[in-house]
Motif scaffolding. Structure first.
Motif, PDB file in Angstrom:
ATOM      1  N   GLY A 260       0.791  -1.224  -0.046  1.00  0.00           N
ATOM      2  CA  GLY A 260       0.076   0.174  -0.100  1.00  0.00           C
ATOM      3  C   GLY A 260       0.760   1.228  -0.063  1.00  0.00           C
ATOM      4  O   GLY A 260       0.794   2.271  -0.854  1.00  0.00           O
ATOM      5  N   ALA A 302      -6.627   3.977   1.746  1.00  0.00           N
ATOM      6  CA  ALA A 302      -6.550   4.092   0.102  1.00  0.00           C
ATOM      7  C   ALA A 302      -7.924   4.332  -0.190  1.00  0.00           C
ATOM      8  O   ALA A 302      -9.026   3.764   0.410  1.00  0.00           O
ATOM      9  CB  ALA A 302      -6.216   2.615  -0.299  1.00  0.00           C
ATOM     10  N   VAL A 313      -5.412   1.245  -9.581  1.00  0.00           N
ATOM     11  CA  VAL A 313      -5.387   0.328  -8.316  1.00  0.00           C
ATOM     12  C   VAL A 313      -6.926   0.520  -7.684  1.00  0.00           C
ATOM     13  O   VAL A 313      -7.426   1.410  -7.721  1.00  0.00           O
ATOM     14  CB  VAL A 313      -4.400   0.822  -7.079  1.00  0.00           C
ATOM     15  CG1 VAL A 313      -4.545   0.078  -6.087  1.00  0.00           C
ATOM     16  CG2 VAL A 313      -3.164   0.872  -7.844  1.00  0.00           C
ATOM     17  N   GLU A 314      -7.602  -0.641  -7.180  1.00  0.00           N
ATOM     18  CA  GLU A 314      -8.747  -0.682  -6.677  1.00  0.00           C
ATOM     19  C   GLU A 314      -8.871  -1.454  -5.257  1.00  0.00           C
ATOM     20  O   GLU A 314      -7.898  -2.230  -5.037  1.00  0.00           O
ATOM     21  CB  GLU A 314      -9.926  -1.000  -7.599  1.00  0.00           C
ATOM     22  CG  GLU A 314      -9.826  -2.662  -7.784  1.00  0.00           C
ATOM     23  CD  GLU A 314     -10.916  -3.021  -8.780  1.00  0.00           C
ATOM     24  OE1 GLU A 314     -11.520  -2.253  -9.413  1.00  0.00           O
ATOM     25  OE2 GLU A 314     -10.806  -4.548  -8.738  1.00  0.00           O
ATOM     26  N   VAL A 315      -9.687  -0.983  -4.439  1.00  0.00           N
ATOM     27  CA  VAL A 315      -9.683  -1.700  -3.134  1.00  0.00           C
ATOM     28  C   VAL A 315     -10.719  -3.067  -3.532  1.00  0.00           C
ATOM     29  O   VAL A 315     -11.893  -2.895  -3.961  1.00  0.00           O
ATOM     30  CB  VAL A 315     -10.508  -0.903  -1.951  1.00  0.00           C
ATOM     31  CG1 VAL A 315     -10.835  -1.789  -0.903  1.00  0.00           C
ATOM     32  CG2 VAL A 315      -9.715   0.297  -1.789  1.00  0.00           C
ATOM     33  N   VAL A 325      -9.912  -0.998   4.662  1.00  0.00           N
ATOM     34  CA  VAL A 325      -9.231  -1.860   3.657  1.00  0.00           C
ATOM     35  C   VAL A 325      -8.542  -3.051   4.123  1.00  0.00           C
ATOM     36  O   VAL A 325      -7.668  -3.183   4.850  1.00  0.00           O
ATOM     37  CB  VAL A 325      -8.677  -0.961   2.813  1.00  0.00           C
ATOM     38  CG1 VAL A 325      -7.726  -1.554   1.637  1.00  0.00           C
ATOM     39  CG2 VAL A 325      -9.320   0.682   2.565  1.00  0.00           C
ATOM     40  N   LEU A 328      -6.246  -5.136  -1.825  1.00  0.00           N
ATOM     41  CA  LEU A 328      -5.747  -4.049  -2.970  1.00  0.00           C
ATOM     42  C   LEU A 328      -5.487  -4.774  -4.195  1.00  0.00           C
ATOM     43  O   LEU A 328      -4.876  -5.709  -3.922  1.00  0.00           O
ATOM     44  CB  LEU A 328      -4.611  -3.054  -2.686  1.00  0.00           C
ATOM     45  CG  LEU A 328      -4.842  -2.068  -1.371  1.00  0.00           C
ATOM     46  CD1 LEU A 328      -3.082  -1.448  -1.202  1.00  0.00           C
ATOM     47  CD2 LEU A 328      -5.776  -1.110  -1.802  1.00  0.00           C
ATOM     48  N   CYS A 330      -3.833  -4.442  -8.014  1.00  0.00           N
ATOM     49  CA  CYS A 330      -3.643  -3.444  -9.175  1.00  0.00           C
ATOM     50  C   CYS A 330      -4.112  -4.234 -10.646  1.00  0.00           C
ATOM     51  O   CYS A 330      -4.128  -5.236 -10.932  1.00  0.00           O
ATOM     52  CB  CYS A 330      -1.918  -3.595  -9.310  1.00  0.00           C
ATOM     53  SG  CYS A 330      -1.294  -2.737  -7.777  1.00  0.00           S
TER      54      CYS A 330
END
Length: 365
Positions: A260, A302, A313-315, A325, A328, A330
């Motif tokens: 992160g 994030a 990038v997303e949670v 969170v 993660l 990519c």
């Protein structure tokens, strides 16, 4: 029985009986909600410098065995239980928990109201604590507690990492090689990878990119571990170097926080953390809710979606208790993380599929 006291840094005091080794110990007071798996908890390096409170009242009833340790020693700084078992009973048991704690010099306390202590920590947050069976004066113990270092700012991976590289071979046919940066790894990580035909080289936390690449890895893994991720600058730079070379990367727990930071996000300390084997997490990729194993006092800050040096990038995962969170993903770089413990020692196994996802990442790369 020998009298013992537990004193929190805000002065709250509990009196009980000595459990484990006689003596005095200090650390950060945290609680874990798991009803089973105390042996795995005690030997988890992520609990280094923490005094662990078991919320389940009856502890030690299955004794300890020679198979379930997650490392080569007990790592907790101290142990707090309400009702220790007097007679362990299990076909795998080799000796009692009290005996094991004494052998390794782990100071503990029993017979206190762990429910009240847990409620206090939930309201006030994790804090420094002392446990003593050699000094019954709370004020004298409190003075020593206030001299202890805080967990914020603690750089602990060097204290728990392996001193030299070792290898866990794949079971059956060898398919892939993984270089694992040991920031406080649990044995079950390599076991879960071995089941999938992966040979894992577990390497010291000080390893360079050249060290990791020396074993010709198909992917790189950043392990769980203790301490404040804000102090772990070397692993952060290393993670960035790995992603720039587009080597598949997977991080768990502390490793997730490192990744992160490498992606440009901040980290922060949770009020009292997530610890136990009954934490609900939603996989936002599938919509599935998993019951998962946790042990973390820090988290990644994030946004739901972002874009930076390494692309989008997303949670991917969130905790359903507090929306923290928990993973993660990519989208343009072969890397992903989860904040919890899919290696599931001592369980549950809902998140075991994440190791399959890791293998798929390698195959696609």
């Amino acid at each position: 029985m020998t009298e013992a006291i537990l004193v929190l840094e805000d002065g709250r005091t509990f009196r009980g009986e000595a459990y484990g080794a006689a003596g005095e110990t200090f650390g950060e007071a945290v609680f874990t909600t798991g009803m089973t798996g105390y042996q795995e908890t005690l030997t988890d390096p992520s609990y280094h410098r923490q005094v662990v409170v078991q919320t389940a009242p009856h502890i030690g009833n299955t004794g300890v065995n020679d198979e379930d340790d997650e490392s080569g020693r007990i790592w907790v700084a101290g142990y707090v239980v309400r009702d220790p078992s007097r007679t362990p009973s299990n076909w795998r048991s080799k000796r009692g928990l009290q005996e094991r704690l004494e052998e390794e010099g782990v100071v503990g306390i029993s017979g206190i109201d762990t429910r009240a202590l847990t409620r206090h920590l939930r309201e006030r947050g994790a804090m420094r604590v002392g446990v003593s069976s050699v000094d019954a004066d709370p004020q004298a113990l409190l003075a020593r507690i206030l001299e202890q270092p805080l967990m914020v700012g603690a750089d602990l991976s060097a204290e728990v990492t392996t001193p030299q590289t070792y290898v866990v071979q794949a079971e059956g046919e060898h398919r892939y090689t993984v270089a694992a940066l040991d920031l406080g790894i649990k044995r079950n990580v390599a076991r879960r990878l071995a089941k999938r035909g992966v040979t894992t080289h577990i390497m010291p936390a000080t390893s360079s990119l050249e060290d990791l690449k020396s074993v010709n890895p198909d992917a790189i893994f950043f392990s769980p571990g203790p301490g404040d991720p804000a102090t772990a600058d070397h692993p952060v730079v290393l993670a960035q170097a790995v992603m720039r070379q587009r080597i598949p990367l997977f991080g768990i727990c502390f490793g997730s926080q490192i990744l992160g930071r490498a992606l440009g996000f901040g980290t922060y300390k949770l009020g009292y953390g997530h610890r136990g084997i009954n934490q609900p997490v939603m996989d936002r990729v599938t919509g599935k809710v998993e019951i998962t194993s946790h042990n973390h006092g820090f988290a990644v800050d994030a946004p739901e979606k972002s874009e930076g040096e390494f692309g989008r990038v997303e949670v991917s995962h969130v905790c359903l208790n507090d929306n923290v969170v928990e993973g993660l993903r990519c989208l343009d770089t072969p890397a992903f993380t989860v904040q919890y413990h899919p290696e599931a020692a001592a369980g549950p196994h809902d998140a075991d599929y994440l190791f399959d996802r890791f293998v798929e990442l390698v195959e696609n790369a």
